[in-house]
Design an enzyme around this catalytic site. Sequence first.
Site, short mmCIF file in Angstrom:
data_model
loop_
_atom_site.label_atom_id
_atom_site.label_comp_id
_atom_site.label_asym_id
_atom_site.label_seq_id
_atom_site.Cartn_x
_atom_site.Cartn_y
_atom_site.Cartn_z
N CYS A 100 48.31 34.06 55.63
CA CYS A 100 49.05 32.82 55.88
C CYS A 100 48.39 31.60 55.23
O CYS A 100 48.42 31.47 54.02
CB CYS A 100 49.29 32.63 57.36
N HIS A 199 51.04 37.78 60.43
CA HIS A 199 50.06 37.64 61.50
C HIS A 199 50.31 38.73 62.54
O HIS A 199 51.03 39.68 62.33
CB HIS A 199 50.28 36.29 62.22
#
Length: 249
Positions: A100, A199
Amino acid sequence: MSADRSRRTLTLAHLYPSLMNLYGDRGNIMALRARCAARGIDLQVRAVEIGDAWDPEETDLVFIGGGQDREQRRIHQDLAARAGPLRDYRDADGVILAVCGGYQMFGRSYRDIDGDVMDGVGVFDIVSAHPGRRFERCVGNVVALWEDDTLVGFENHGGRTYLNEGAEPLATVVAGFGNNGGDGTEGARVRNAFGTYLHGALLPKNPRLADRLIGLALARRGGEAALAPLDDYYESRAHAEALHAGLRR
């Protein structure tokens, strides 16, 4: 370096763990440690915070997790000073997982929500930009095709990432937004460096990817890349449930 060390010990550099750790990213370290331990491999984790020394020669894996724009600004200058060594480490087939915000910062540049542009370290040939406050974030469960398998995870990012010509995506989106919600790509891959928006944490639900990282690190140290299979009952259940949730979007 001794043959025993190459086979039985791996060292992981965890970049900025106190700042870049959103949505359970530390679980990736836990998964790697557990899967190594089950095979008699000692995974030594060394935290590298702002200002800390980092020795690529003593590193088998590099991990950086996600952070919001404010955390990315905080690490920007320190990370920029590591750009050359990180690219050299990549070119020497060093193993990297960037998630990310870390994935964005490992590209060529990132334009944040306020329009400020931060130069990335250039490990991946990508550019990322936040389109502005009027635009919704890319949020939800993701399913992506990776090699002959699937990757599953959770995404929550305002920035959109675009691969430059010739750059290779990590996976192809089946459900979710991925890099930018438009071109069907998720993440990026160059040599032994893997970047992704997933995630949740990523590796506990994707044991094959975790083992790929471990195997590549062992092979680079001259050890045996083939890993003994593990009982992945719970990991497979977690993958299947995330797959189901993603396909229901």
